[in-house]
Scaffold this active site. Structure first.
Site, PDB file in Angstrom:
ATOM      1  N   HIS A   1       7.265 -27.066   0.975  1.00 14.77           N
ATOM      2  CA  HIS A   1       6.605 -27.843   0.214  1.00 14.77           C
ATOM      3  C   HIS A   1       5.202 -27.550  -0.367  1.00 14.77           C
ATOM      4  CE1 HIS A   1       8.500 -31.130   3.140  1.00 14.77           C
ATOM      5  NE2 HIS A   1       9.103 -29.508   3.718  1.00 14.77           N
TER       6      HIS A   1
ATOM      7  N   GLU B   1       1.027  -1.269   0.095  1.00 10.97           N
ATOM      8  CA  GLU B   1      -0.440  -0.199  -0.178  1.00 10.97           C
ATOM      9  C   GLU B   1       1.004   1.407   0.003  1.00 10.97           C
ATOM     10  OE1 GLU B   1      -3.975  -1.212   1.851  1.00 10.97           O
ATOM     11  OE2 GLU B   1      -3.477   1.087   3.048  1.00 10.97           O
TER      12      GLU B   1
ATOM     13  N   LYS C   1     -12.507   1.640  -2.555  1.00 13.54           N
ATOM     14  CA  LYS C   1     -14.049   2.585  -1.400  1.00 13.54           C
ATOM     15  C   LYS C   1     -14.938   2.912  -2.027  1.00 13.54           C
ATOM     16  CE  LYS C   1     -10.715   2.258   2.817  1.00 13.54           C
ATOM     17  NZ  LYS C   1     -10.637   2.983   4.060  1.00 13.54           N
TER      18      LYS C   1
HETATM   19  O1  PA5 Z   1      -3.025   1.483   6.013  1.00 11.54           O
HETATM   20  C1  PA5 Z   1      -4.309   2.339   5.729  1.00 11.54           C
HETATM   21  O2  PA5 Z   1      -3.930   2.990   5.181  1.00 11.54           O
HETATM   22  C2  PA5 Z   1      -5.297   1.134   5.184  1.00 11.54           C
HETATM   23  O3  PA5 Z   1      -5.551  -0.251   5.449  1.00 11.54           O
HETATM   24  C3  PA5 Z   1      -6.630   1.730   6.780  1.00 11.54           C
HETATM   25  O4  PA5 Z   1      -6.123   1.126   7.400  1.00 11.54           O
HETATM   26  C4  PA5 Z   1      -8.182   0.779   5.962  1.00 11.54           C
HETATM   27  O5  PA5 Z   1      -8.341   0.851   4.620  1.00 11.54           O
HETATM   28  C5  PA5 Z   1      -8.659   0.861   7.262  1.00 11.54           C
HETATM   29  O6  PA5 Z   1      -9.376   2.634   7.104  1.00 11.54           O
HETATM   30  P1  PA5 Z   1      -9.452   2.449   8.769  1.00 11.54           P
HETATM   31  O7  PA5 Z   1      -8.941   2.704   9.905  1.00 11.54           O
HETATM   32  O8  PA5 Z   1      -9.981   4.691   7.935  1.00 11.54           O
HETATM   33  O9  PA5 Z   1     -10.803   2.335   8.493  1.00 11.54           O
END
Ligand code: PA5
Length: 476
Positions: free
Chosen positions: A330, A301, A444
């Protein structure tokens, strides 16, 4: 002085980064780095580190201050939860869940939730990081909501998965406890001021914890997001932070040959640039399996980005792959050793497990069995890890190993922070913003449109147009 503040103890528990099998000396000039090559890249790496350090504790790099935060309030909240509840359930997804899962797997008894109450010494811990309805409902077969504290963790307060879980669990509580009492079972962990959950905290009088400003989800494991579930379950959160602070110190030196995170980030980056975009992380410890999950999110990410700092389309990013030793030897190892040369490997090994398990001797007359007796399972796992690394090296496949003395709060905090800072340095090497996630937002937004959320009409129209192009014969 606590033991993890003693310099000699810290040195004994420093995570070593063994990158011999990335070097030409070991795997040959065609596949490995030479010292001269790394030397030529030193200034680039140092500039990336300096850029990270310059932004330290500002913008989205305020996670760098987390090792030094006071935790008395968190510990008090955890003590209260431990005294009042049998179960603690985290509602969250992505960065709001993966840290708690990794902590739970690494530092708690592997069967924590199944242990008898007195042996467990704290609430059972469940982390609901998905919205499969069967999986969610099954929770009610193993716990009673009236004996449970629900920690809804969402920085934005608008994540549909988390908020729908929250609506569900809130209703369960209201049905059983009534409007007056249900809020005693809710903790809301969210932004201090922004987002859709904060107003509900005030309205419903929930106990709340803060996801600090400038700490994104995937960099939040060492905030209340990861620390509260950990403390509730009895994990030594001061030890975690001490390990992270130690990693912070190690990562400050511009000396490439002493800076673990910098060497890791640089070698990963150079491997990507020379045609190895796939980065496998393979711990050889069951408890570290989900640390690889946490890391995969952090790496993917943060580094998978369309545009660089100048707004040019670059579409860069290494692809993290999670594996587990010895299990995946394996399953995946054949591909890794013989398949395309598009991967770089990182093993995580543990010198000393909490237990040593001898393999009994039984002379069967079968040579494939008899040699095992007298060794330990620990020796076998270590031999499997080394054997895989050597096999890869012999095939000219670059691999390195993080060597962890033992899995404890200090080493885990250190590992989290080393990988976080390596990610931030990598962002600078790739010349991208490691702290946004427009791709996640894109998914989203479409889900909001599909469920008719107001304000997302344009996306709904776009989806309808795409649906109009679908052909029945393409679905067989
Ligand atoms: O790392 C990130 O920013 C995302 O993975 C968020 O943690 C995830 O989308 C959840 O978001 P939120 O904490 O706003 O619910």
């Amino acid at each position: 002085m606590l033991h993890y503040d003693e310099p000699s103890w810290q040195i004994a528990h420093r995570i070593r980064f063994d990158f011999n099998n990335l070097m030409a000396d070991t795997i040959g000039e065609a596949h490995g780095f030479t010292e001269a090559e790394l030397g030529r890249q030193t200034e680039v790496a140092q500039a990336a580190l300096a850029a990270v350090q310059a932004k330290r504790d500002t913008g989205w790099l305020r996670w760098m201050g987390l090792p030094y935060q006071p935790v008395d309030d968190l510990l008090a909240t955890a003590a209260d939860v431990r005294a009042r509840f049998k179960n603690f359930v985290v509602l969250g997804i992505g960065g709001s869940a993966l840290g708690a899962i990794a902590l739970q797997d690494a530092l708690l008894h592997p069967y924590h939730n199944q242990l008898p109450d007195d042996a467990r010494g704290g609430p059972r811990l469940y982390v609901l990081d998905n919205i499969d309805p069967d999986w969610l409902l099954a929770l009610l077969d193993v716990l009673n909501p009236t004996e449970t504290c629900f920690d809804v963790i969402t920085k934005s307060g608008s994540t549909a998965e988390t908020m729908s879980q929250f609506l569900w669990t809130r209703q369960l509580l209201v049905d059983r406890l009534g409007e007056q009492r249900y809020a005693e079972h809710v903790i809301a962990t969210t932004d201090a001021a922004k987002g859709s959950l904060r107003p509900l905290v005030d309205q419903e009088n929930y106990h709340s914890c803060v996801v600090p400003d400038g700490v994104g989800g995937r960099f939040s494991v060492l905030s209340a997001v990861g620390l509260l579930p950990a403390a509730v379950a009895g994990i030594d959160i001061r030890g975690l932070l001490a390990g992270a602070a130690y990693a912070d110190r190690i990562s400050a030196t511009p000396d490439l040959w002493q800076n673990t995170a910098l060497m890791y980030a640089l070698t990963q980056y150079l491997a990507y640039r020379r045609g190895q975009p796939l980065s496998v992380m393979m711990p050889y410890a069951q408890g570290l399996r989900t640390v690889a999950d946490w890391y995969a999110q952090l790496w993917a990410e943060s580094l998978g980005k369309a545009e660089d700092h100048q707004g040019q389309v670059v579409n860069v990013g290494p692809t993290p792959i999670k594996a587990l030793g010895a299990t995946d030897q394996h399953s995946q190892a054949q591909l890794y050793i013989a398949g395309p040369r598009d991967k770089i490997f990182t093993f995580v090994t543990v010198d000393k497990f909490a237990n040593e398990l001898p393999i009994p001797t039984w002379r069967t007359g079968q040579s494939a069995v008899d040699y095992l007796g007298g060794h330990t399972i620990n020796e076998l796992l270590a031999a499997e890890a080394e054997g895989t690394a050597l096999a890869l090296a012999a095939a000219g496949r670059p691999n390195a190993t993080f060597k962890v003395s033992e899995v404890n709060a200090f080493t885990l905090g250190q590992l989290f922070y080393l990988l976080e800072i390596a990610t931030a340095i990598s962002g600078e090497l790739y010349n991208i913003d490691a702290f946004n996630q427009p791709g996640v937002e894109a998914g989203k937004v479409r889900a909001y449109a599909l469920l008719g959320r107001p304000g997302y009409e344009a996306q709904a129209a776009e989806i309808e147009a795409l649906r109009g192009k679908r052909k029945a014969r393409y679905e067989i």
